[in-house]
Design a protein around this motif. Structure first.
Motif, PDB file in Angstrom:
ATOM      1  N   ALA A   1       0.835  -1.200   0.000  1.00 29.42           N
ATOM      2  CA  ALA A   1       0.000   0.000   0.000  1.00 29.42           C
ATOM      3  C   ALA A   1       0.872   1.253   0.000  1.00 29.42           C
ATOM      4  CB  ALA A   1      -0.925  -0.008   1.213  1.00 29.42           C
ATOM      5  N   GLY A   2       1.929   1.248   0.838  1.00 25.95           N
ATOM      6  CA  GLY A   2       2.814   2.409   0.881  1.00 25.95           C
ATOM      7  C   GLY A   2       3.499   2.651  -0.447  1.00 25.95           C
TER       8      GLY A   2
ATOM      9  N   ALA B   1      -4.128   4.394  -0.699  1.00 25.53           N
ATOM     10  CA  ALA B   1      -3.842   3.124  -1.369  1.00 25.53           C
ATOM     11  C   ALA B   1      -4.162   1.982  -0.412  1.00 25.53           C
ATOM     12  CB  ALA B   1      -2.374   3.059  -1.792  1.00 25.53           C
ATOM     13  N   TYR B   2      -4.624   0.875  -0.975  1.00 29.85           N
ATOM     14  CA  TYR B   2      -4.955  -0.289  -0.161  1.00 29.85           C
ATOM     15  C   TYR B   2      -4.206  -1.518  -0.655  1.00 29.85           C
ATOM     16  CZ  TYR B   2      -8.830   2.558   1.560  1.00 29.85           C
ATOM     17  OH  TYR B   2      -9.586   3.563   2.124  1.00 29.85           O
ATOM     18  N   GLU B   3      -4.019  -2.461   0.259  1.00 33.63           N
ATOM     19  CA  GLU B   3      -3.371  -3.730  -0.071  1.00 33.63           C
ATOM     20  C   GLU B   3      -4.102  -4.840   0.661  1.00 33.63           C
ATOM     21  OE1 GLU B   3       0.594  -6.226   1.212  1.00 33.63           O
ATOM     22  OE2 GLU B   3       0.624  -4.039   1.399  1.00 33.63           O
TER      23      GLU B   3
ATOM     24  N   ALA C   1      -3.378  -7.003   5.546  1.00 30.67           N
ATOM     25  CA  ALA C   1      -4.133  -5.939   4.880  1.00 30.67           C
ATOM     26  C   ALA C   1      -3.538  -4.607   5.298  1.00 30.67           C
ATOM     27  CB  ALA C   1      -5.606  -5.993   5.263  1.00 30.67           C
ATOM     28  N   CYS C   2      -3.475  -3.661   4.363  1.00 27.99           N
ATOM     29  CA  CYS C   2      -2.829  -2.372   4.642  1.00 27.99           C
ATOM     30  C   CYS C   2      -3.588  -1.234   3.977  1.00 27.99           C
ATOM     31  CB  CYS C   2      -1.390  -2.341   4.124  1.00 27.99           C
ATOM     32  SG  CYS C   2      -0.322  -3.655   4.731  1.00 27.99           S
ATOM     33  N   ALA C   3      -3.379  -0.039   4.512  1.00 32.54           N
ATOM     34  CA  ALA C   3      -3.840   1.195   3.882  1.00 32.54           C
ATOM     35  C   ALA C   3      -2.728   2.215   4.037  1.00 32.54           C
ATOM     36  CB  ALA C   3      -5.122   1.708   4.524  1.00 32.54           C
TER      37      ALA C   3
ATOM     38  N   VAL D   1     -10.661   2.497   8.097  1.00 29.71           N
ATOM     39  CA  VAL D   1      -9.584   3.203   8.799  1.00 29.71           C
ATOM     40  C   VAL D   1      -8.635   3.923   7.842  1.00 29.71           C
ATOM     41  CG1 VAL D   1      -9.627   1.709  10.825  1.00 29.71           C
ATOM     42  CG2 VAL D   1      -8.219   1.078   8.868  1.00 29.71           C
ATOM     43  N   GLY D   2      -8.750   3.642   6.530  1.00 29.44           N
ATOM     44  CA  GLY D   2      -7.920   4.338   5.555  1.00 29.44           C
ATOM     45  C   GLY D   2      -7.996   5.855   5.675  1.00 29.44           C
TER      46      GLY D   2
END
Length: 247
Positions: free
Chosen positions: A132-133, A181-183, A192-194, A223-224
């Protein structure tokens, strides 16, 4: 020769700080005789240190690392905001910068999921298109940066790593529109990431802040916006500071 030296130094890992010359040769893929010469020279100039079992990274590498001021300034600027974000979400918070085709992490604050296994560490790197980063950074970078990141193509890293360059470009366009961005299991199974970028006044990216949680524990799209709000606050600080705006 520079490439060989880089490969030798890069063979060391935090969990394996000491390596024999034979193990370095195996990891780097060079003949043992060539590695023997390289590590001997590096040790003579303190880039490596001889140990009873082989070699470890030497004091000269540490001294050079201390001169890498940009990551230190970024970390200092972002740390309080990252801590607030961790407190608000309970999630692991990461600060990363783009280096070639990878994201390099310069700070990680662990969240409440103590058993969370992430493929990153401070100083470690992960393919930018699979995080995501990284996608937050690529979305706001110029075409030259994106082409360099994709020079080797996209390869499967996690279960849901983006399959094609066209799919990635379409996703990056969405990231530019939304600022987030999301993952979902792209860099590693179960994660899972934002993320959202830190931007200069000209909208070019400096770094990205991301949050990470085990899949299924939280809806990242809820939460993004908190990540985006955190980076927007830091963006205002950047633009108010002549020094920080030049990072």
């Amino acid at each position: 020769m520079i490439a060989r030296i880089s490969a030798v130094v890069g063979a060391f890992r935090p969990e394996e700080p000491e390596l024999s010359a034979s193990e370095i040769a195996r990891r780097v893929g060079l003949p043992k005789a060539s590695i023997a010469r390289i590590v001997r020279d590096l040790a003579d100039f303190d880039f490596l240190e001889r140990t009873p079992g082989g070699y470890r990274v030497g004091i000269k590498c540490f001294e050079l690392g201390q001169l890498a001021q940009k990551p230190k300034d970024l970390r200092r600027m972002a740390l309080a905001t990252m801590a607030d974000l961790r407190q608000a979400t309970g999630l692991t918070v990461q600060l990363g910068v783009l280096d070639g085709s990878d994201v390099v992490y310069i700070e990680i604050l662990r969240g409440k999921h103590a058993d969370l296994v992430i493929p990153s560490r401070v100083g470690g790197r992960v393919a930018s298109y699979a995080t995501a980063g990284g996608k937050a950074l690529l979305a706001f970078s110029g075409d030259t940066v994106l082409e360099r990141a994709l020079a080797g193509g996209v390869r499967k890293i996690g279960p849901n790593t983006v399959a094609t360059e066209d799919a990635l470009r379409a996703e990056l366009a969405t990231v530019r529109d939304q600022g987030i961005a999301y993952e979902h299991e792209e860099s590693s199974a179960g994660l899972a990431c934002a993320a959202s970028p830190l931007l200069r006044a000209d909208s070019s990216p400096i770094a990205a802040i991301s949050i990470t949680a085990p899949v299924g524990t939280i809806d990242m799209r809820l939460v993004g916006p908190a990540v985006q709000a955190a980076t927007l606050g830091l963006n205002r600080q950047l633009r108010a500071s002549t020094f920080l705006g030049q990072l």
